[in-house]
Design a protein around this motif. Structure first.
Motif, PDB file in Angstrom:
ATOM      1  N   ARG A  71      30.139  36.527  36.917  1.00  0.00           N
ATOM      2  CA  ARG A  71      31.479  35.493  35.671  1.00  0.00           C
ATOM      3  C   ARG A  71      32.393  36.226  36.297  1.00  0.00           C
ATOM      4  N   LEU A  72      32.426  37.773  36.324  1.00  0.00           N
ATOM      5  CA  LEU A  72      33.701  39.036  36.333  1.00  0.00           C
ATOM      6  C   LEU A  72      33.720  38.647  38.004  1.00  0.00           C
ATOM      7  N   ALA A  73      33.483  38.808  38.621  1.00  0.00           N
ATOM      8  CA  ALA A  73      33.013  38.080  40.713  1.00  0.00           C
ATOM      9  C   ALA A  73      34.103  37.599  40.793  1.00  0.00           C
ATOM     10  N   LEU A  74      33.380  35.917  40.279  1.00  0.00           N
ATOM     11  CA  LEU A  74      33.820  34.505  40.596  1.00  0.00           C
ATOM     12  C   LEU A  74      35.523  34.695  39.806  1.00  0.00           C
ATOM     13  N   ALA A  75      35.786  35.192  38.265  1.00  0.00           N
ATOM     14  CA  ALA A  75      36.929  35.339  38.055  1.00  0.00           C
ATOM     15  C   ALA A  75      38.063  35.885  38.924  1.00  0.00           C
ATOM     16  N   THR A  76      37.484  36.861  39.597  1.00  0.00           N
ATOM     17  CA  THR A  76      38.887  37.925  40.483  1.00  0.00           C
ATOM     18  C   THR A  76      38.309  37.161  41.791  1.00  0.00           C
ATOM     19  N   HIS A  77      37.198  37.031  42.336  1.00  0.00           N
ATOM     20  CA  HIS A  77      37.859  35.980  43.645  1.00  0.00           C
ATOM     21  C   HIS A  77      38.842  34.412  43.457  1.00  0.00           C
ATOM     22  N   PHE A  93      43.605  43.287  46.063  1.00  0.00           N
ATOM     23  CA  PHE A  93      43.577  42.657  44.819  1.00  0.00           C
ATOM     24  C   PHE A  93      43.034  43.906  43.996  1.00  0.00           C
ATOM     25  N   ILE A  94      44.072  43.998  42.299  1.00  0.00           N
ATOM     26  CA  ILE A  94      43.844  44.887  41.489  1.00  0.00           C
ATOM     27  C   ILE A  94      43.043  44.193  40.265  1.00  0.00           C
ATOM     28  N   SER A  95      41.488  44.170  39.744  1.00  0.00           N
ATOM     29  CA  SER A  95      41.802  43.302  38.326  1.00  0.00           C
ATOM     30  C   SER A  95      41.281  44.727  36.786  1.00  0.00           C
ATOM     31  N   LEU A  96      42.161  44.566  36.123  1.00  0.00           N
ATOM     32  CA  LEU A  96      41.817  45.802  35.601  1.00  0.00           C
ATOM     33  C   LEU A  96      40.628  45.705  34.520  1.00  0.00           C
ATOM     34  N   PHE A  97      40.373  44.427  33.934  1.00  0.00           N
ATOM     35  CA  PHE A  97      39.490  44.521  32.625  1.00  0.00           C
ATOM     36  C   PHE A  97      38.223  44.427  33.399  1.00  0.00           C
ATOM     37  N   ARG A 150      37.042  45.395  38.964  1.00  0.00           N
ATOM     38  CA  ARG A 150      37.025  44.620  40.118  1.00  0.00           C
ATOM     39  C   ARG A 150      37.845  44.803  41.380  1.00  0.00           C
ATOM     40  N   ILE A 151      37.886  44.362  42.439  1.00  0.00           N
ATOM     41  CA  ILE A 151      38.687  44.575  43.883  1.00  0.00           C
ATOM     42  C   ILE A 151      38.627  43.851  44.480  1.00  0.00           C
ATOM     43  N   GLU A 152      39.589  42.418  44.711  1.00  0.00           N
ATOM     44  CA  GLU A 152      39.660  42.179  46.441  1.00  0.00           C
ATOM     45  C   GLU A 152      40.272  42.016  47.568  1.00  0.00           C
ATOM     46  N   VAL A 153      40.097  41.885  48.512  1.00  0.00           N
ATOM     47  CA  VAL A 153      41.209  42.413  50.072  1.00  0.00           C
ATOM     48  C   VAL A 153      41.109  41.246  50.050  1.00  0.00           C
TER      49      VAL A 153
END
Length: 217
Positions: free
Chosen positions: A108-114, A138-142, A145-148
């Motif tokens: 769920r964390l990965a999907l939300a970040t994406h 893209f950096i999501s602190l909570f 996770r990072i998305e490029v």
């Protein structure tokens, strides 16, 4: 949220972007959000688990006599205990990030970040470059996770797997509390990777997207 980075940090990151973009026609956009989603399901899961623990305590007292068992197992007390433990679980899950991440689950964390990264890509109009060479870092602190997210001109030459090492390095620094160092290293690595992949700088290259860090909500 800007308080997580000092003015010196912001300048250091901006300089890293400027330096990296001198090696390539890629346009790197650092984007930071406090969290990608509220993860309400995590709170419900935490509440449910704590309520079950409270109920298990009541059942245990019924099985083992003594120390005022009737006070806990009779009347309205069992209901109050279940409600209070459920509320306690919700509060702990909501306000302790590590607990909330655990109950949310890595998928769920990965999907939300994406999904949030895709929104940010459109929001910042990273696609508005001459050769479609914009890159959202893209950096999501909570979520830690990072998305490029690369535009079509980047994706034609760089595969998603090529970013794995860069993402891992930024994540490690972020978990250690050194977000600035992680971003600076990651941005420099982006520049090297793009240059190596053939996303070459042009003689008439211009800075099409801002080098500043963007903070989202």
């Amino acid at each position: 949220m800007k308080s997580i980075l000092t003015e010196a940090d912001l300048n250091q990151i901006k300089e890293a972007v400027s330096t990296a973009e001198k090696q390539t026609s890629g346009e790197i956009v650092p984007y930071i959000v406090p969290q990608s989603a509220q993860h309400e399901v995590a709170v419900w899961r935490g509440s449910g688990l704590f309520a079950l623990i409270g109920y298990a305590v009541i059942l245990s007292v019924r099985w083992f006599s003594g120390w005022g068992g009737a006070l806990i197992t009779e009347g309205i007390m069992p209901v109050l205990i279940v409600i209070l433990t459920g509320v306690l679980g919700a509060v702990i899950t909501q306000w302790v990030p590590s607990v909330k991440r655990r109950f949310a689950g890595s998928r769920r964390l990965a999907l939300a970040t994406h999904h949030r990264a895709m929104e940010a890509f459109l929001e910042k109009e990273v696609f508005l470059t001459r050769e479609r060479t914009g890159i959202l870092l893209f950096i999501s602190l909570f979520e830690h996770r990072i998305e490029v997210v690369g535009d079509s001109g980047i994706n034609a030459k760089v595969s998603p797997e090529d970013w794995t090492h860069i993402v891992a390095r930024i994540q490690k620094h972020m978990k250690d509390g050194n977000l600035t160092d992680g971003l600076v290293e990651g941005i420099h690595e982006c520049g090297h990777l793009l240059e190596k992949a053939g996303v070459e700088i042009r003689d008439d290259d211009t800075n099409e997207l801002s080098d500043d860090v963007t903070f989202g909500v």
